[in-house]
Design an enzyme around this catalytic site. Structure first.
Site, PDB file in Angstrom:
ATOM      1  N   LYS A  91       0.623  -1.803   0.004  1.00 24.19           N
ATOM      2  CA  LYS A  91      -0.109   0.338  -0.020  1.00 24.19           C
ATOM      3  C   LYS A  91       0.610   1.369   0.213  1.00 24.19           C
ATOM      4  O   LYS A  91       1.643   1.467   1.216  1.00 24.19           O
ATOM      5  CB  LYS A  91      -0.769   0.024   1.160  1.00 24.19           C
ATOM      6  CG  LYS A  91      -1.878   1.493   1.278  1.00 24.19           C
ATOM      7  CD  LYS A  91      -2.950   1.586   2.189  1.00 24.19           C
ATOM      8  CE  LYS A  91      -2.317   1.821   3.683  1.00 24.19           C
ATOM      9  NZ  LYS A  91      -1.521   3.100   3.701  1.00 24.19           N
ATOM     10  N   ASP A 125      -3.213   4.427  -2.109  1.00 20.42           N
ATOM     11  CA  ASP A 125      -3.779   4.505  -1.038  1.00 20.42           C
ATOM     12  C   ASP A 125      -4.343   6.688  -0.577  1.00 20.42           C
ATOM     13  O   ASP A 125      -3.869   6.809  -0.219  1.00 20.42           O
ATOM     14  CB  ASP A 125      -3.905   4.059  -0.171  1.00 20.42           C
ATOM     15  CG  ASP A 125      -4.980   4.549   1.298  1.00 20.42           C
ATOM     16  OD1 ASP A 125      -6.002   5.107   0.906  1.00 20.42           O
ATOM     17  OD2 ASP A 125      -5.039   4.266   2.368  1.00 20.42           O
ATOM     18  N   LYS A 136      -7.765   8.344  -1.493  1.00 20.17           N
ATOM     19  CA  LYS A 136      -8.809   8.648  -1.247  1.00 20.17           C
ATOM     20  C   LYS A 136      -9.273   9.723  -1.482  1.00 20.17           C
ATOM     21  O   LYS A 136     -10.110  10.945  -1.297  1.00 20.17           O
ATOM     22  CB  LYS A 136      -8.736   8.688   0.574  1.00 20.17           C
ATOM     23  CG  LYS A 136      -8.309   7.861   1.386  1.00 20.17           C
ATOM     24  CD  LYS A 136      -8.141   7.992   2.956  1.00 20.17           C
ATOM     25  CE  LYS A 136      -7.861   6.534   3.997  1.00 20.17           C
ATOM     26  NZ  LYS A 136      -6.381   6.629   3.497  1.00 20.17           N
ATOM     27  N   ASP A 184     -13.609  14.255  -3.937  1.00 22.12           N
ATOM     28  CA  ASP A 184     -14.374  16.205  -4.540  1.00 22.12           C
ATOM     29  C   ASP A 184     -15.075  16.065  -5.414  1.00 22.12           C
ATOM     30  O   ASP A 184     -15.813  14.997  -5.662  1.00 22.12           O
ATOM     31  CB  ASP A 184     -13.328  16.448  -5.249  1.00 22.12           C
ATOM     32  CG  ASP A 184     -12.784  18.116  -5.358  1.00 22.12           C
ATOM     33  OD1 ASP A 184     -13.413  18.165  -6.032  1.00 22.12           O
ATOM     34  OD2 ASP A 184     -11.835  18.225  -5.329  1.00 22.12           O
ATOM     35  N   THR A 190     -11.195   3.527   9.448  1.00 22.50           N
ATOM     36  CA  THR A 190     -11.223   2.893  11.147  1.00 22.50           C
ATOM     37  C   THR A 190     -10.417   3.423  12.395  1.00 22.50           C
ATOM     38  O   THR A 190     -11.059   2.682  13.400  1.00 22.50           O
ATOM     39  CB  THR A 190      -9.964   1.571  10.730  1.00 22.50           C
ATOM     40  OG1 THR A 190      -8.930   2.312  10.238  1.00 22.50           O
ATOM     41  CG2 THR A 190     -10.923   0.722   9.222  1.00 22.50           C
ATOM     42  N   ARG A 235       2.217  -0.869  11.149  1.00 23.36           N
ATOM     43  CA  ARG A 235       3.359  -0.560  11.550  1.00 23.36           C
ATOM     44  C   ARG A 235       3.251  -2.281  12.355  1.00 23.36           C
ATOM     45  O   ARG A 235       5.222  -2.427  12.739  1.00 23.36           O
ATOM     46  CB  ARG A 235       2.718   0.016  12.639  1.00 23.36           C
ATOM     47  CG  ARG A 235       2.931   1.248  12.989  1.00 23.36           C
ATOM     48  CD  ARG A 235       2.237   2.512  14.350  1.00 23.36           C
ATOM     49  NE  ARG A 235       1.388   2.334  13.592  1.00 23.36           N
ATOM     50  CZ  ARG A 235      -0.058   3.589  13.405  1.00 23.36           C
ATOM     51  NH1 ARG A 235       0.477   4.908  14.026  1.00 23.36           N
ATOM     52  NH2 ARG A 235      -1.111   3.016  13.220  1.00 23.36           N
TER      53      ARG A 235
END
Length: 241
Positions: free
Chosen positions: A36, A63, A65, A68, A127, A218
């Site tokens: 990603k 990614d 997002k 608009d 999330t 992470r």
């Protein structure tokens, strides 16, 4: 949805530099085939990172997002398509017209260029959002109900799937069918820190709930041995049939 575990794991490259990216990709080697690329990295190094990953025969979830007016989102996606990413995304809260325009234009541009069309998925509810945040922006539906509603809206607009928390994956799978992509961030192997995620699950639970792909950042990049961390995650994923 039958896929090998290493095609379902998407490692998040949440870095600022190409040097950090190359170090992790080289360390992980063949154990990870999907990465990603998010805002933090893309805004730092641009399309170079996508081209690098494609040269390494890796799949890419870009990614960014997009959110608009319909024409702007559609044009942006068509520009991003040229980088060669496998998955692009928009915010479902942009509405049906935005998503439908985006999907139609993206497919038309891919056909015009004679290239495979990237999968287009929609963010449902981030999330990181908990019930207090949700109430604070004036939402009245429970989060899980809003997520399912947005997922069904994305499917009706011609999108290939959604990004949602693993806690809502089962409801989306039931509502949208087996071929709908459900990409789940907020996946934390047992013992990992929660960090800024609110609606989380372990890899096995996310898959059992119906997720098609797991985004994990992470717990991999902060591990003392990132490759061993990946192999442990894959081993857990392979227990889910």
């Amino acid at each position: 949805m039958t896929m090998k575990a290493d095609d379902r794991l998407i490692a998040a490259l949440d870095f600022h530099t190409m040097a950090e990216v190359k170090a992790l990709v080289e360390t992980l080697g063949d154990s990870v085939s999907y990465y990603k690329v998010g805002m933090e990295l893309f805004y730092s190094v641009g399309g170079e990172v996508v081209r690098y990953l494609r040269e390494k025969d890796k799949h890419v979830f870009l990614d960014l997002k997009l959110h608009d007016i319909p024409n702007t989102v559609a044009g942006g996606l068509c520009s991003l398509m040229n980088l060669g990413a496998d998955i692009l995304n928009v915010h479902a809260s942009g509405g049906y017209t935005m998503m439908k325009t985006a999907a139609d234009r993206l497919h038309a541009e891919a056909e015009k260029q004679g290239v495979p069309c990237p999968k287009l998925i929609a963010i449902t509810v981030l999330t990181s959002i908990n019930q207090e945040d949700w109430d604070g922006v004036g939402q009245t539906l429970p989060i899980k109900d809003a997520v399912v509603r947005l997922a069904k809206l994305a499917k009706s607009a011609g999108l290939d799937g959604v990004v949602a928390s693993p806690q809502e994956a089962a409801l989306i799978r039931e509502a949208c069918g087996e071929d709908f992509l459900i990409v789940t961030p907020g996946v934390r192997p047992a013992g990992s820190a929660v960090n800024d995620q609110s609606r989380i699950a372990t890899p096995a639970t996310a898959l059992k709930n119906g997720a098609s792909h797991l985004v994990i950042g992470r717990p991999i990049r902060a591990a003392a041995d990132p490759k061993a961390a990946v192999e442990a995650i894959l081993k857990e994923m392979e227990t889910v049939k």
